[in-house]
Scaffold this motif. Structure first.
Motif, short mmCIF file in Angstrom:
data_model
loop_
_atom_site.label_atom_id
_atom_site.label_comp_id
_atom_site.label_asym_id
_atom_site.label_seq_id
_atom_site.Cartn_x
_atom_site.Cartn_y
_atom_site.Cartn_z
N GLY A 344 0.77 -1.23 0.00
CA GLY A 344 0.00 0.00 0.00
C GLY A 344 0.79 1.28 0.00
O GLY A 344 0.21 2.37 -0.06
N VAL A 345 2.11 1.22 0.06
CA VAL A 345 2.93 2.43 0.00
C VAL A 345 2.90 2.98 -1.42
O VAL A 345 3.12 2.25 -2.38
CB VAL A 345 4.37 2.16 0.44
CG1 VAL A 345 5.25 3.39 0.24
CG2 VAL A 345 4.41 1.71 1.90
N SER A 346 2.65 4.28 -1.55
CA SER A 346 2.58 4.91 -2.87
C SER A 346 3.46 6.16 -2.92
O SER A 346 4.05 6.55 -1.91
CB SER A 346 1.12 5.28 -3.19
OG SER A 346 0.31 4.12 -3.28
N ASP A 347 3.54 6.73 -4.12
CA ASP A 347 4.27 7.98 -4.33
C ASP A 347 5.75 7.82 -3.98
O ASP A 347 6.26 8.42 -3.02
CB ASP A 347 3.66 9.11 -3.50
CG ASP A 347 2.20 9.36 -3.86
OD1 ASP A 347 1.94 9.74 -5.01
OD2 ASP A 347 1.34 9.13 -2.99
N ILE A 369 14.92 -5.36 -5.40
CA ILE A 369 13.77 -4.51 -5.08
C ILE A 369 12.56 -5.42 -4.90
O ILE A 369 12.25 -6.22 -5.79
CB ILE A 369 13.49 -3.48 -6.19
CG1 ILE A 369 14.71 -2.60 -6.44
CG2 ILE A 369 12.27 -2.63 -5.83
CD1 ILE A 369 14.57 -1.70 -7.66
N TYR A 370 11.89 -5.28 -3.76
CA TYR A 370 10.70 -6.07 -3.49
C TYR A 370 9.55 -5.13 -3.18
O TYR A 370 9.58 -4.39 -2.19
CB TYR A 370 10.94 -7.02 -2.32
CG TYR A 370 9.74 -7.88 -1.98
CD1 TYR A 370 9.45 -9.01 -2.73
CD2 TYR A 370 8.91 -7.56 -0.92
CE1 TYR A 370 8.34 -9.81 -2.42
CE2 TYR A 370 7.82 -8.34 -0.59
CZ TYR A 370 7.54 -9.47 -1.36
OH TYR A 370 6.44 -10.24 -1.06
N ILE A 371 8.51 -5.16 -4.02
CA ILE A 371 7.29 -4.40 -3.78
C ILE A 371 6.23 -5.40 -3.35
O ILE A 371 5.79 -6.24 -4.14
CB ILE A 371 6.83 -3.64 -5.04
CG1 ILE A 371 8.01 -2.90 -5.70
CG2 ILE A 371 5.70 -2.68 -4.69
CD1 ILE A 371 8.65 -1.86 -4.84
N ALA A 372 5.81 -5.33 -2.10
CA ALA A 372 4.88 -6.33 -1.56
C ALA A 372 3.53 -6.26 -2.25
O ALA A 372 3.12 -5.20 -2.75
CB ALA A 372 4.71 -6.11 -0.06
N PRO A 373 2.83 -7.37 -2.33
CA PRO A 373 1.48 -7.36 -2.92
C PRO A 373 0.58 -6.36 -2.19
O PRO A 373 0.54 -6.32 -0.96
CB PRO A 373 1.00 -8.80 -2.72
CG PRO A 373 2.26 -9.61 -2.62
CD PRO A 373 3.25 -8.73 -1.93
N GLY A 374 -0.15 -5.57 -2.97
CA GLY A 374 -1.03 -4.57 -2.39
C GLY A 374 -1.27 -3.43 -3.35
O GLY A 374 -0.85 -3.46 -4.51
N ALA A 375 -1.91 -2.39 -2.86
CA ALA A 375 -2.41 -1.31 -3.73
C ALA A 375 -1.42 -0.16 -3.86
O ALA A 375 -1.82 1.00 -3.90
CB ALA A 375 -3.74 -0.81 -3.21
N THR A 399 -0.57 -3.55 -7.26
CA THR A 399 -1.71 -3.62 -8.19
C THR A 399 -2.10 -2.25 -8.75
O THR A 399 -3.02 -2.17 -9.55
CB THR A 399 -2.93 -4.20 -7.46
OG1 THR A 399 -3.25 -3.38 -6.32
CG2 THR A 399 -2.64 -5.62 -6.99
N GLY A 400 -1.41 -1.19 -8.34
CA GLY A 400 -1.75 0.15 -8.80
C GLY A 400 -1.55 0.30 -10.30
O GLY A 400 -0.69 -0.36 -10.91
N ALA A 401 -2.33 1.19 -10.92
CA ALA A 401 -2.26 1.40 -12.37
C ALA A 401 -1.32 2.51 -12.77
O ALA A 401 -0.81 2.52 -13.90
CB ALA A 401 -3.67 1.71 -12.90
#
Length: 409
Positions: A344-347, A369-375, A399-401
């Protein structure tokens, strides 16, 4: 005509009142009776000189020697300067573990233009409750060429320098050794300047922190600050839940901690790390939590036990750029990552980094680099070298667009 002019100038020169010479500095030995022999209690004698200087405007000079103290030295007046011969020859030894060495305060009122320099100071017993220097509501204050603590004799400090409130506080060309709590602590202070500061923490400490920036610290300018040993190097927090520490510029700053975290951003706004370092921490090199605005540029994140950089929920507007991130997860190879972004971390932006085996360190990171599953959304991962990691270069579960992931090798 010419003679008249010169005669007039001569009269003018003769009429000028000679400048009054500044009074010589007070000497704590010859003017106030301090011994500096290491055995006599010099507290009252030095305090008498400080009090006398408050009325005369003189500086206080402490010659070479060892001055035993049984209580704190109080500075309560503006424009006070206290200095020794050098930080290797003028020593203050506090024998009262509950007393500070210097207490700079004026009943909560601002105190302006204090300078303490060229002194060594420490406690005679380990783990004291007192501080080396307590500075309350200090403005335009300078601490220069100080040795606070002494490792050779296990003379720990409680806290090296504690500053609460004020503006424009400078710590320069100084060494702080074996503080059992914090070496430097700042809260509600505007404009903190740190330059050429060495902080040595006790290797076995599981709680000590090199430098703490707490609620309301605004404007941090740090260059050439080196923190070794202990638990945490740099800690940013907001214990009063008001304005977090903000607008910090750290250049050539190193965290070589052993038992915890190099840089711990629990709460901060607008921080910049340039050509800086985090290495050998037992846990993570850098933790980024409730932070709005952090740039890590041209830096080295080496050989930490856990993740090189752990980004937790609450972080935003993060940039990691042109840095080398290698040898992390050394305590448990293949378990932790070069950069680990929580769900869920963004920006955020991750660009132009070398993440993987490099600079002589082992290939120990799972993914670079590991981006965990989430938004997670609104991010860029571009032009990173992520080869030579044990599990792979990049694992992106977001999952973000609104994202750009491109040109990573």
């Amino acid at each position: 005509m010419i003679r008249t002019i010169f005669a007039g100038l001569g009269a003018l020169l003769l009429s000028v009142t000679p400048a009054i010479a500044a009074p010589r500095d007070l000497n704590v030995q010859t003017d106030c009776g301090a011994k500096g022999d290491g055995g006599s209690d010099d507290t009252d004698k030095i305090q008498a000189c400080i009090s006398r200087a408050a009325h005369s405007g003189q500086a206080v000079y402490i010659p070479a020697g060892v001055y035993r103290l049984s209580g704190q030295l109080r500075i309560a007046n503006n424009h006070t300067t206290i200095y020794g011969t050098s930080s290797s020859t003028t020593t203050l030894v506090q024998t009262n573990g509950t007393a500070h060495i210097f207490n700079i305060s004026n009943d909560g009122h601002p105190i302006d233009r204090i300078q303490i320099r060229d002194l060594e100071m420490f406690f005679s017993t380990p783990n004291p409750k007192g501080f080396g220097i307590l500075c309350n509501n200090c403005w335009r204050t300078y601490f220069q060429q100080l040795n606070i603590g002494r490792a050779a004799t296990n003379a720990y400090m409680g806290t090296g320098i504690w500053v609460n409130d004020g503006n424009q506080v400078f710590v320069q060309d100084s060494v702080i050794t074996y503080a059992s709590r914090e070496s430097l602590y700042f809260t509600e202070v505007g404009d903190v300047f740190l330059s050429d500061v060495e902080i040595n923490q006790y290797d076995d400490s599981t709680s000590s922190v090199g430098a703490v920036f707490d609620t309301g610290v605004g404007g941090i300018y740090a260059i050439n600050v080196n923190i070794t040993g202990g638990h945490t190097g740099f800690l940013f927090q907001n214990t009063q839940n008001k304005v977090p520490p903000n607008f910090g510029f750290f250049t050539n700053c190193l965290a070589d901690t052993l038992n915890g975290v190099g840089w711990n951003f629990q709460s901060a706004q607008s921080m910049r790390l340039t050509n800086s370092w985090s290495a050998t921490a037992a846990l993570h090199g850098v933790i980024v939590k409730n932070v709005d605005g952090l740039s890590i540029t041209d830096s080295r994140i080496y050989n930490n036990g856990g993740d090189g950089i752990l980004v937790e929920p609450g972080a935003r507007n993060l940039t990691i750029k042109d840095s080398t991130i290698t040898g992390n997860s050394r305590g448990a190879p293949r378990r932790h990552y070069g950069i680990n972004v929580s769900p869920g971390v963004s920006d955020f932006q991750i660009m132009g980094n070398m993440i993987g085996q490099a600079d002589g360190f082992a290939n120990s990171q799972a993914y670079g680099i590991y981006i965990a599953p989430g938004a997670s959304d609104n991010y860029m991962i571009v032009a990173n070298e992520v080869r030579r990691n044990l599990a792979g270069g990049l694992q992106n579960g977001a999952t973000g667009a609104n994202k750009v992931v491109a040109n990573n090798l």
